[in-house]
Design an enzyme around this catalytic site. Structure first.
Site, short mmCIF file in Angstrom:
data_model
loop_
_atom_site.label_atom_id
_atom_site.label_comp_id
_atom_site.label_asym_id
_atom_site.label_seq_id
_atom_site.Cartn_x
_atom_site.Cartn_y
_atom_site.Cartn_z
N HIS A 60 0.85 -1.20 0.00
CA HIS A 60 0.00 0.00 0.00
C HIS A 60 0.88 1.24 0.00
O HIS A 60 2.09 1.16 0.16
CB HIS A 60 -1.00 0.00 1.16
CG HIS A 60 -0.40 0.06 2.53
ND1 HIS A 60 0.43 -0.92 3.06
CD2 HIS A 60 -0.50 0.99 3.51
CE1 HIS A 60 0.77 -0.59 4.30
NE2 HIS A 60 0.23 0.57 4.58
N HIS A 62 1.38 3.86 1.93
CA HIS A 62 1.93 4.58 3.08
C HIS A 62 3.45 4.64 3.02
O HIS A 62 4.11 3.68 2.65
CB HIS A 62 1.46 3.94 4.40
CG HIS A 62 0.03 4.26 4.72
ND1 HIS A 62 -0.71 3.53 5.63
CD2 HIS A 62 -0.79 5.24 4.26
CE1 HIS A 62 -1.93 4.05 5.72
NE2 HIS A 62 -2.00 5.08 4.89
N ASP A 64 5.81 4.52 5.14
CA ASP A 64 6.66 3.53 5.84
C ASP A 64 6.72 2.19 5.09
O ASP A 64 7.43 1.27 5.53
CB ASP A 64 6.21 3.33 7.30
CG ASP A 64 4.79 2.80 7.44
OD1 ASP A 64 3.89 3.30 6.75
OD2 ASP A 64 4.58 1.87 8.25
N HIS A 65 6.04 2.09 3.94
CA HIS A 65 6.10 0.87 3.13
C HIS A 65 6.71 1.10 1.75
O HIS A 65 7.08 0.14 1.07
CB HIS A 65 4.70 0.24 3.00
CG HIS A 65 4.14 -0.15 4.34
ND1 HIS A 65 4.17 -1.44 4.81
CD2 HIS A 65 3.62 0.61 5.34
CE1 HIS A 65 3.67 -1.46 6.03
NE2 HIS A 65 3.33 -0.24 6.38
N HIS A 119 -7.60 -0.78 5.49
CA HIS A 119 -6.55 0.11 6.03
C HIS A 119 -6.36 1.27 5.05
O HIS A 119 -6.36 2.44 5.43
CB HIS A 119 -5.27 -0.69 6.22
CG HIS A 119 -4.08 0.09 6.68
ND1 HIS A 119 -4.02 0.66 7.94
CD2 HIS A 119 -2.91 0.40 6.07
CE1 HIS A 119 -2.85 1.28 8.06
NE2 HIS A 119 -2.17 1.15 6.94
N ASP A 142 -0.33 -3.86 6.04
CA ASP A 142 -0.98 -3.40 7.27
C ASP A 142 -2.44 -3.83 7.33
O ASP A 142 -3.25 -3.22 8.03
CB ASP A 142 -0.90 -1.87 7.38
CG ASP A 142 0.51 -1.39 7.67
OD1 ASP A 142 1.41 -2.24 7.84
OD2 ASP A 142 0.72 -0.16 7.73
N HIS A 180 4.30 -5.05 10.18
CA HIS A 180 4.87 -4.48 11.42
C HIS A 180 5.03 -5.54 12.50
O HIS A 180 4.27 -6.51 12.55
CB HIS A 180 3.95 -3.38 11.99
CG HIS A 180 3.92 -2.11 11.20
ND1 HIS A 180 4.74 -1.04 11.47
CD2 HIS A 180 3.16 -1.75 10.14
CE1 HIS A 180 4.49 -0.07 10.61
NE2 HIS A 180 3.53 -0.47 9.79
FE FE Z 1 2.61 0.66 8.15
ZN ZN Z 2 -0.04 1.54 6.52
#
Ligand code: FE
Ligand code: ZN
Length: 267
Positions: A60, A62, A64-65, A119, A142, A180
């Site tokens: 996805h 985001h 942090d990915h 999400h 996530d 995570h």
């Molecule tokens: Fe994340």
């Molecule tokens: Zn995420």
């Protein structure tokens, strides 16, 4: 198949997925470049042979990915970056726009993208099979965590419920690689809402042991998730009793209530 979890940022996982036969490889969620490139370098000196990374798979949009995409694809000369059609423009370097059910290969590994909105609206899970009786793997980003699920930033409870049901329908022996390391805190909540569930107590002991030794808790298995994860157990009478959810409420409504309780849980 070979899967190397790569701890990134505070508690993220990127993964190096390698086809042992052809050595072709992919990075799932290039969270940040440093740890990903180090993991690829380490894999290169592995006696099992030097992987050739040809693709990035984004679960996805985001940051942090996908935050490491640009640097990783430049450093490794990667030409293919997979992501959802919905995430176009938000996944750096994206070249492939996936829809639910689209499939492709990494060497001889078969990869199928399944749409799991909730999400985010474009969230994808990647199911990897190799043939030959090996356990399948699923990279859930996530959407599904070990003993938990992602927050509903873009979707609603019925949407997440449908997405989790798709994952729950995979083979029980499927290995679950999530985005995570939240397992211990997720299991604290799971134990709080379903205190008599022995599978949760056992999973907590295993997770505590792993973290004490500095190991990650991934992968889990789908079978364990079905037995422990409150978001896959919305019909549980004990969970409903703990949270005051009517026994007649539909599962998607119960899931919404469980998600809400988890959002404010301090345990
Ligand atoms: Fe994340
Ligand atoms: Zn995420």
């Amino acid at each position: 198949m070979r899967v190397v979890p790569i701890p990134c940022l505070a508690d993220n996982y990127a993964y190096l997925l390698v086809c042992p036969e052809t050595k072709e490889a992919a990075i799932v969620d290039a969270s940040e470049a440093g740890p990903v490139l180090r993991a690829v370098e380490e894999a290169e000196i592995d006696p099992r042979g030097r992987p050739h990374v040809t693709a990035i798979l984004a679960t996805h949009h985001h940051f942090d990915h996908v935050g490491g995409n640009e640097e990783v694809l430049r450093a490794l000369g990667i030409a293919r970056v997979y992501g959802s059609r919905h995430d176009e423009g938000r996944v750096p370097g994206q070249t492939e726009r996936l829809e639910d059910g689209d499939a492709f290969t990494i060497g001889k590994l078969h990869v199928r993208a399944i749409a799991v909105p909730g999400h985010t609206l474009g969230a994808l899970a990647y199911v990897v099979t190799s043939g030959g009786g090996e356990d399948p793997a699923v990279f859930t980003g996530d959407t599904l965590f070990l003993a938990g699920c992602g927050r509903l930033f873009e979707g609603d409870p019925p949407m997440m419920h449908r997405s989790l049901a798709k994952l729950a329908a995979l083979e029980a022996r499927t290995r679950v690689y999530c985005g995570h390391e939240y397992t211990e805190s997720n299991l604290r909540f799971a134990a709080h809402v379903e205190p008599s569930n022995q599978a949760i107590a056992e999973a907590r002991a295993r997770a505590a042991e792993a973290r004490k030794d500095g190991r990650s808790t991934v992968p889990g298995t789908l079978g364990t998730e079905l037995a422990t994860n409150p978001f896959l157990r919305a019909s549980s009478a004990e969970i409903r009793a703990t949270l005051g959810i009517a026994s007649t409420a539909p599962d998607e409504e119960a899931l919404g209530a469980i998600r809400k309780a988890k959002d404010t849980f301090r345990g």
